[in-house]
Motif scaffolding. Sequence first.
Motif, PDB file in Angstrom:
ATOM      1  N   SER A  19       0.836  -1.211   0.000  1.00  0.00           N
ATOM      2  CA  SER A  19       0.000   0.000   0.000  1.00  0.00           C
ATOM      3  C   SER A  19       0.864   1.252   0.000  1.00  0.00           C
ATOM      4  O   SER A  19       2.001   1.253   0.477  1.00  0.00           O
ATOM      5  CB  SER A  19      -0.922   0.011   1.217  1.00  0.00           C
ATOM      6  OG  SER A  19      -0.201   0.333   2.392  1.00  0.00           O
ATOM      7  N   ALA A  21       0.240   3.798   1.768  1.00  0.00           N
ATOM      8  CA  ALA A  21       0.385   4.208   3.170  1.00  0.00           C
ATOM      9  C   ALA A  21       1.623   3.561   3.786  1.00  0.00           C
ATOM     10  O   ALA A  21       2.419   4.232   4.456  1.00  0.00           O
ATOM     11  CB  ALA A  21      -0.862   3.831   3.963  1.00  0.00           C
ATOM     12  N   HIS A  65      -4.478   3.660   1.783  1.00  0.00           N
ATOM     13  CA  HIS A  65      -4.480   2.318   2.367  1.00  0.00           C
ATOM     14  C   HIS A  65      -4.892   1.254   1.356  1.00  0.00           C
ATOM     15  O   HIS A  65      -4.521   0.084   1.499  1.00  0.00           O
ATOM     16  CB  HIS A  65      -5.388   2.277   3.594  1.00  0.00           C
ATOM     17  CG  HIS A  65      -4.922   3.195   4.681  1.00  0.00           C
ATOM     18  ND1 HIS A  65      -3.858   2.907   5.494  1.00  0.00           N
ATOM     19  CD2 HIS A  65      -5.346   4.432   5.053  1.00  0.00           C
ATOM     20  CE1 HIS A  65      -3.641   3.913   6.334  1.00  0.00           C
ATOM     21  NE2 HIS A  65      -4.537   4.847   6.072  1.00  0.00           N
ATOM     22  N   THR A  66      -5.635   1.650   0.324  1.00  0.00           N
ATOM     23  CA  THR A  66      -6.057   0.682  -0.700  1.00  0.00           C
ATOM     24  C   THR A  66      -5.297   0.865  -2.012  1.00  0.00           C
ATOM     25  O   THR A  66      -5.193  -0.079  -2.796  1.00  0.00           O
ATOM     26  CB  THR A  66      -7.564   0.798  -0.967  1.00  0.00           C
ATOM     27  OG1 THR A  66      -7.871   2.124  -1.389  1.00  0.00           O
ATOM     28  CG2 THR A  66      -8.362   0.454   0.280  1.00  0.00           C
TER      29      THR A  66
END
Length: 145
Positions: A19, A21, A65-66
Amino acid sequence: MSVGRICSREVQLATTKESVAFASRRMRDNNVGTLVVIDEQKKPIGIVTDRDLVTRVMAVGQDPHTCTVGDVMTGSPKSLRDDASIEDALVQMCGLGIRRMIVVDKENYLVGIVSIDDVLSLLSEEVARIGRLLDHQMLAGRRDR
């Protein structure tokens, strides 16, 4: 001098599946602005920068996050062989308008990364060395008079 002699050999790596993130936290924790994306054979297939994360994720409202590194990386990044000259690196970086290039060996395995800052640092050291030589010669010339 070759880029293999001045490149940074400690390179932070990423995979296409991680990810954004996670990748951005690693950038922060390691105080770097670039991750080299590698494949299963550990060969470079992409590069992602902190600027990429801002312009391709945050600025367009993507969820970090995705969203994956593979979604935002620059694929098929330009690279230099480790035996390429500093002059070649400068010509390519300036011609392409980029600040960093991946350095690979003859089999395209990652060796390191070279930045325009690395080249400038080397050049400034060389200029300082020439300055010291000239100062030394001028002092020696004054003593000979």
